[in-house]
Design an enzyme around this catalytic site. Structure first.
Site, short mmCIF file in Angstrom:
data_model
loop_
_atom_site.label_atom_id
_atom_site.label_comp_id
_atom_site.label_asym_id
_atom_site.label_seq_id
_atom_site.Cartn_x
_atom_site.Cartn_y
_atom_site.Cartn_z
N GLY A 15 7.36 63.69 90.71
CA GLY A 15 7.91 63.21 91.99
C GLY A 15 7.44 64.09 93.13
O GLY A 15 7.42 65.30 93.01
N ASP A 51 15.18 68.09 93.66
CA ASP A 51 16.41 68.19 92.86
C ASP A 51 16.95 69.62 92.73
O ASP A 51 18.12 69.80 92.40
CB ASP A 51 16.17 67.63 91.45
CG ASP A 51 15.69 66.20 91.47
OD1 ASP A 51 15.93 65.51 92.48
OD2 ASP A 51 15.08 65.75 90.48
N GLU A 100 23.15 60.72 91.57
CA GLU A 100 22.71 59.51 90.86
C GLU A 100 22.94 59.61 89.34
O GLU A 100 23.13 58.61 88.67
CB GLU A 100 21.24 59.21 91.14
CG GLU A 100 20.29 60.27 90.63
CD GLU A 100 18.83 60.01 90.96
OE1 GLU A 100 18.46 58.89 91.33
OE2 GLU A 100 18.03 60.97 90.85
N THR A 137 10.30 70.14 93.72
CA THR A 137 11.15 68.97 93.45
C THR A 137 12.37 69.03 94.36
O THR A 137 12.92 70.12 94.56
CB THR A 137 11.61 68.89 91.97
OG1 THR A 137 12.73 67.99 91.87
CG2 THR A 137 12.04 70.23 91.41
N ASP A 160 10.07 69.78 85.97
CA ASP A 160 10.08 70.22 84.56
C ASP A 160 9.10 69.44 83.69
O ASP A 160 8.53 70.01 82.75
CB ASP A 160 11.51 70.19 83.98
CG ASP A 160 12.19 68.85 84.14
OD1 ASP A 160 11.58 67.94 84.74
OD2 ASP A 160 13.32 68.71 83.66
N ASP A 218 16.56 71.60 90.38
CA ASP A 218 17.17 71.71 89.05
C ASP A 218 16.39 72.61 88.10
O ASP A 218 16.52 72.47 86.88
CB ASP A 218 17.32 70.30 88.44
CG ASP A 218 15.99 69.58 88.33
OD1 ASP A 218 14.99 70.06 88.90
OD2 ASP A 218 15.94 68.54 87.65
N ARG A 222 18.66 63.21 89.78
CA ARG A 222 18.60 62.90 88.34
C ARG A 222 19.87 63.38 87.64
O ARG A 222 20.96 62.99 88.03
CB ARG A 222 17.34 63.47 87.71
CG ARG A 222 16.12 62.66 88.10
CD ARG A 222 14.99 62.90 87.19
NE ARG A 222 14.59 64.30 87.20
CZ ARG A 222 13.53 64.76 86.61
NH1 ARG A 222 12.74 63.94 85.96
NH2 ARG A 222 13.21 66.02 86.67
P1 ATP Z 1 10.29 65.39 89.09
O1 ATP Z 1 11.31 66.45 88.68
O2 ATP Z 1 10.21 65.27 90.54
O3 ATP Z 1 10.48 64.07 88.38
P2 ATP Z 1 8.40 66.14 87.07
O4 ATP Z 1 7.28 67.12 87.08
O5 ATP Z 1 9.56 66.46 86.16
O6 ATP Z 1 8.86 65.93 88.58
P3 ATP Z 1 7.56 63.99 85.27
O7 ATP Z 1 7.13 62.60 85.58
O8 ATP Z 1 8.67 64.21 84.33
O9 ATP Z 1 7.84 64.69 86.69
O10 ATP Z 1 6.29 64.79 84.70
C1 ATP Z 1 5.05 64.79 85.40
C2 ATP Z 1 3.90 64.61 84.44
O11 ATP Z 1 3.84 65.72 83.53
C3 ATP Z 1 3.98 63.39 83.53
O12 ATP Z 1 3.59 62.20 84.19
C4 ATP Z 1 2.99 63.77 82.43
O13 ATP Z 1 1.66 63.55 82.86
C5 ATP Z 1 3.23 65.29 82.33
N1 ATP Z 1 4.11 65.52 81.18
C6 ATP Z 1 5.47 65.41 81.14
N2 ATP Z 1 5.94 65.62 79.89
C7 ATP Z 1 4.84 65.88 79.12
C8 ATP Z 1 4.62 66.17 77.73
N3 ATP Z 1 5.64 66.23 76.85
N4 ATP Z 1 3.35 66.35 77.31
C9 ATP Z 1 2.32 66.29 78.15
N5 ATP Z 1 2.45 66.01 79.47
C10 ATP Z 1 3.67 65.81 79.94
#
Ligand code: ATP
Length: 326
Positions: A14, A131, A226, A129, A106, A133, A175
């Protein structure tokens, strides 16, 4: 002496206001240390698709004040597969990139940890992020801006709520974490705040509606994270509507407005500090860590720790709501 000559930087997951300020700091921090720096588009998917180009000091001119991310962000399913990550690694080698800075949440760090260990690549994460978090940092980039956006929106809703003596349920992002709801609720004078971390808060709200609200309030604002276990603002409003038909209940879901806008001064400074700190950490031989701020100082937290531990809400802030909503 570090063997790192070229750093790749990407934004993933995000988007959050202040990511551009972080990119700028990584690019300029790298160039300052005589490193080449490559911008990777659309998160991990751009790594797989070889969508990247070298960045220079000028590439990041005039972006510190802008929301979104000039590198774009994406969620990549392919990166979750071994084949996808192998393609990504081959592109890194082809481009001569020997270390990565990833800006995200994360999920982004989970991917970074797996990728870094699988192919022995130094990777440092920057928490981006709205959040807030992530364990290992007091603040994530984008949180302060989102907080201010929520407070401005709630102030406006308060005007119309008061004009009609209405009870508003306002849903904010976060989240499964209540940081944004809690802090924005205090700053906007919300009468109640429902967060996923507290399971009993509906009964408190119910008591409040039976007693205090009727006596003293011309309007009421309830902020709902949310991820609240009852099921978000719509579900809670339905339940309150059933339990208290005497109230004129309305719902507003703030949605993606919370992700946009020019970053606050606070977020720009945090992003600048962490961007430069990420490059320094790589040059110091650090890998598989997230840079963060604790008591205004830069700290390093291994991805494993950042991912395993859950950051908790400040109990003193939780207590404040009960005191101040009388
Ligand atoms: P936000 O907290 O804003 O949602 P985020 O970094 O947690 O941000 P995610 O969509 O959960 O967002 O993760 C971003 C990207 O990281 C995923 O689209 C994927 O490409 C990669 N990713 C997440 N989990 C894994 C995993 N277990 N193995 C490999 N890549 C991963």
């Amino acid at each position: 002496m570090s063997s790192i000559k070229c750093v790749g930087v990407l934004t993933s997951g995000g988007d959050a206001p202040g990511m551009n300020a972080a990119i700028r700091a990584v690019v300029r921090g790298s160039i300052y240390n005589n490193l080449r720096v490559i911008g990777i588009k659309k998160g991990y998917q751009g790594l797989i698709n070889d969508e990247m180009e070298e960045m220079f000091s000028k590439s990041v001119s005039n972006i510190i004040q802008t929301g979104g991310t000039i590198l774009k962000s994406a969620r990549s399913m392919e990166f979750k597969t071994k084949e996808g990550r192998k393609k990504a690694y081959e592109n890194l080698q082809k481009r001569g990139i020997d270390a990565l800075v990833v800006i995200g949440g994360d999920g982004t760090f989970t991917g970074a940890r797996i990728f870094g260990e699988e192919f022995n690549i130094p990777i440092v994460g920057i928490p981006g992020t709205i959040d807030n978090d992530l364990y290992g940092t007091d603040y994530t980039i984008g949180y302060d801006t989102a907080l201010n956006t929520v407070v401005q929106a709630v102030d406006k809703i308060r005007d119309t709520a008061t004009a009609h003596s209405r009870l508003f349920f306002i849903e904010v992002m976060g989240r499964d974490a209540g940081f944004l709801a809690l802090r924005s609720g205090i700053a906007s004078g919300a009468e109640a705040i429902l967060v996923p971390e507290i399971k009993t808060d509906y009964s408190q709200l119910d008591r409040f509606l039976q007693n205090e609200y009727r006596k003293t309030k011309s309007s009421s604002i309830v902020l709902v994270a949310e991820g609240d276990e009852i099921g978000g603002a719509i579900k809670i409003a339905e339940r309150v509507g059933r339990d208290h038909p005497e109230y004129d209940v309305r719902v507003t879901i703030l949605g993606h407005i919370q992700r946009g806008g020019s970053p606050s001064a606070f977020d720009r400074v945090v992003a600048s500090q962490l961007g430069v700190a990420a490059v320094s950490a790589l040059l110091d031989g650090q890998r598989n860590i997230m840079v963060g701020l604790s008591d205004r100082k830069v700290v390093h937290t291994p991805f494993n720790q950042a991912l395993k531990n859950k950051k908790s809400l400040n109990p003193q802030l939780l207590e404040l709501t009960n005191i101040l909503s009388i």
